[in-house]
Design a protein around this motif. Structure first.
Motif, PDB file in Angstrom:
ATOM      1  N   ALA A 189       0.806  -1.217   0.000  1.00  0.00           N
ATOM      2  CA  ALA A 189       0.000   0.000   0.000  1.00  0.00           C
ATOM      3  C   ALA A 189       0.842   1.270   0.000  1.00  0.00           C
ATOM      4  O   ALA A 189       0.511   2.234  -0.693  1.00  0.00           O
ATOM      5  N   LEU A 190       1.925   1.290   0.754  1.00  0.00           N
ATOM      6  CA  LEU A 190       2.716   2.515   0.919  1.00  0.00           C
ATOM      7  C   LEU A 190       4.103   2.424   0.320  1.00  0.00           C
ATOM      8  O   LEU A 190       4.804   3.435   0.265  1.00  0.00           O
ATOM      9  N   GLY A 191       4.520   1.239  -0.095  1.00  0.00           N
ATOM     10  CA  GLY A 191       5.854   1.079  -0.655  1.00  0.00           C
ATOM     11  C   GLY A 191       6.957   1.134   0.382  1.00  0.00           C
ATOM     12  O   GLY A 191       8.114   1.407   0.038  1.00  0.00           O
ATOM     13  N   VAL A 192       6.643   0.858   1.637  1.00  0.00           N
ATOM     14  CA  VAL A 192       7.618   0.899   2.723  1.00  0.00           C
ATOM     15  C   VAL A 192       8.181  -0.498   2.937  1.00  0.00           C
ATOM     16  O   VAL A 192       7.429  -1.451   3.173  1.00  0.00           O
ATOM     17  N   SER A 193       9.493  -0.615   2.876  1.00  0.00           N
ATOM     18  CA  SER A 193      10.162  -1.891   3.117  1.00  0.00           C
ATOM     19  C   SER A 193      10.832  -1.854   4.486  1.00  0.00           C
ATOM     20  O   SER A 193      11.417  -0.831   4.873  1.00  0.00           O
ATOM     21  N   PHE A 194      10.763  -2.955   5.187  1.00  0.00           N
ATOM     22  CA  PHE A 194      11.350  -3.070   6.515  1.00  0.00           C
ATOM     23  C   PHE A 194      12.617  -3.913   6.444  1.00  0.00           C
ATOM     24  O   PHE A 194      12.671  -4.922   5.742  1.00  0.00           O
ATOM     25  N   LYS A 195      13.601  -3.489   7.187  1.00  0.00           N
ATOM     26  CA  LYS A 195      14.839  -4.239   7.329  1.00  0.00           C
ATOM     27  C   LYS A 195      14.838  -4.914   8.692  1.00  0.00           C
ATOM     28  O   LYS A 195      14.630  -4.262   9.711  1.00  0.00           O
ATOM     29  N   ILE A 196      15.052  -6.215   8.705  1.00  0.00           N
ATOM     30  CA  ILE A 196      15.052  -6.997   9.940  1.00  0.00           C
ATOM     31  C   ILE A 196      16.425  -7.629  10.101  1.00  0.00           C
ATOM     32  O   ILE A 196      16.880  -8.379   9.235  1.00  0.00           O
ATOM     33  N   ALA A 197      17.078  -7.314  11.206  1.00  0.00           N
ATOM     34  CA  ALA A 197      18.395  -7.864  11.497  1.00  0.00           C
ATOM     35  C   ALA A 197      18.400  -8.404  12.917  1.00  0.00           C
ATOM     36  O   ALA A 197      17.572  -8.024  13.746  1.00  0.00           O
ATOM     37  N   ASN A 198      19.336  -9.294  13.171  1.00  0.00           N
ATOM     38  CA  ASN A 198      19.482  -9.842  14.508  1.00  0.00           C
ATOM     39  C   ASN A 198      20.117  -8.787  15.401  1.00  0.00           C
ATOM     40  O   ASN A 198      21.234  -8.334  15.159  1.00  0.00           O
ATOM     41  N   ALA A 199      19.392  -8.385  16.437  1.00  0.00           N
ATOM     42  CA  ALA A 199      19.910  -7.333  17.323  1.00  0.00           C
ATOM     43  C   ALA A 199      21.123  -7.800  18.101  1.00  0.00           C
ATOM     44  O   ALA A 199      21.912  -6.975  18.563  1.00  0.00           O
ATOM     45  N   ASP A 200      21.314  -9.103  18.236  1.00  0.00           N
ATOM     46  CA  ASP A 200      22.446  -9.653  18.977  1.00  0.00           C
ATOM     47  C   ASP A 200      23.526 -10.194  18.048  1.00  0.00           C
ATOM     48  O   ASP A 200      24.367 -10.986  18.458  1.00  0.00           O
ATOM     49  N   ALA A 201      23.515  -9.784  16.784  1.00  0.00           N
ATOM     50  CA  ALA A 201      24.488 -10.342  15.828  1.00  0.00           C
ATOM     51  C   ALA A 201      25.910  -9.968  16.180  1.00  0.00           C
ATOM     52  O   ALA A 201      26.849 -10.726  15.910  1.00  0.00           O
ATOM     53  N   SER A 202      26.080  -8.790  16.796  1.00  0.00           N
ATOM     54  CA  SER A 202      27.429  -8.347  17.137  1.00  0.00           C
ATOM     55  C   SER A 202      27.832  -8.708  18.547  1.00  0.00           C
ATOM     56  O   SER A 202      28.830  -8.206  19.063  1.00  0.00           O
ATOM     57  N   ALA A 203      27.071  -9.573  19.199  1.00  0.00           N
ATOM     58  CA  ALA A 203      27.401  -9.948  20.570  1.00  0.00           C
ATOM     59  C   ALA A 203      28.708 -10.725  20.587  1.00  0.00           C
ATOM     60  O   ALA A 203      28.964 -11.578  19.726  1.00  0.00           O
TER      61      ALA A 203
END
Length: 251
Positions: A189-203
């Motif tokens: 509907a709005l052309g908005v894409s979400f980016k999903i990353a692991n918040a703990d990837a840099s742990a």
């Protein structure tokens, strides 16, 4: 934010239970021209739990039994625990009997986790069982360690998409099916894409866990499960908003 919060009003004039209903809610909210960009990435630690037990057209003791049962579960988790009873009688109690309990947990950074349980129409069951289920649901939401509880993930995603043209960020637990569908709808509907990353990837301990699993996978199954419970997966969700502005009345 404080000005907006002071102008909001939600008042329950009458409370009704299913199936007859009969409740009446008054809600007042000012017109908001623009949203602000969210940057909510720190869940914080739980500092207090509040709750309210309600009953309509049943014994007032039902609300007290709900409170006692919920306190028995949550009292072992945090000392700052206050549960209140809200009993409706007469014309303000709707058209059907029932009882319910709503629980809210607030963190040091302002994250709110909620859980609610309502008695069934045909087989209401015991209020103790209902309250214990609600308390466990709340603890499950807290264990997810997101800044937004799972039931409000779609709403948070919608507000992120409508925010100003800047990067909006929010840390969430594992996205629910409703949240994933909301992302698809916003993309369409709005052309908005979400980016999903692991918040703990840099742990720093992420590589150590992988090496330990390769060396001794049989003995580390239980350790891996315990680590998952202590440090559940967190996802950093971000997008660029479309700077949606509110409609203005004409005439």
């Amino acid at each position: 934010v404080s000005t907006l919060a002071s102008s909001l009003e939600l008042r329950i004039a009458k409370l009704g239970s299913a199936p007859g209903g009969g409740g009446e809610v008054h809600f007042r909210c000012p017109i908001i021209k623009n949203l602000s960009t969210i940057n909510f990435t720190a869940p914080g630690r739980i500092k207090k739990i509040r709750g309210i037990a309600t009953s309509t057209r049943v014994s007032p003791q039902m609300a007290n039994r709900l409170i006692d049962a919920a306190r028995g579960v949550l009292g072992r988790y945090i000392p700052d625990l206050y549960l209140f009873a809200d009993v409706y009688r007469g014309e303000d109690s709707g058209k059907s009997p029932g009882f319910a309990i709503t629980l809210l947990a607030t963190s040091t950074t302002g994250a709110i986790y909620s859980a609610e349980a309502v008695s069934k129409t045909q087989d209401p069951g015991l209020p103790e069982d209902l309250a214990q289920d609600a308390a466990r649901m709340l603890l499950t939401e807290i264990a997810g360690r997101g800044c937004i509880d799972r039931s409000h993930q779609p709403m948070a995603l919608l507000l992120m998409a409508l925010s100003p043209q800047d990067v909006a960020r929010c840390t969430m637990a594992h996205p629910t099916a409703n949240a994933i569908q909301m992302m698809r709808d916003l993309k369409h509907a709005l052309g908005v894409s979400f980016k999903i990353a692991n918040a703990d990837a840099s742990a720093p301990d992420a590589t150590n866990d992988a090496e330990s699993e390769e060396s001794d996978s049989d003995d580390n199954d239980q350790d891996t499960m315990l680590k998952t419970l202590k440090k559940p997966a967190q996802f950093a969700v971000s997008c660029v908003g479309i700077n949606f502005a509110g409609f203005r009345k004409v005439g």
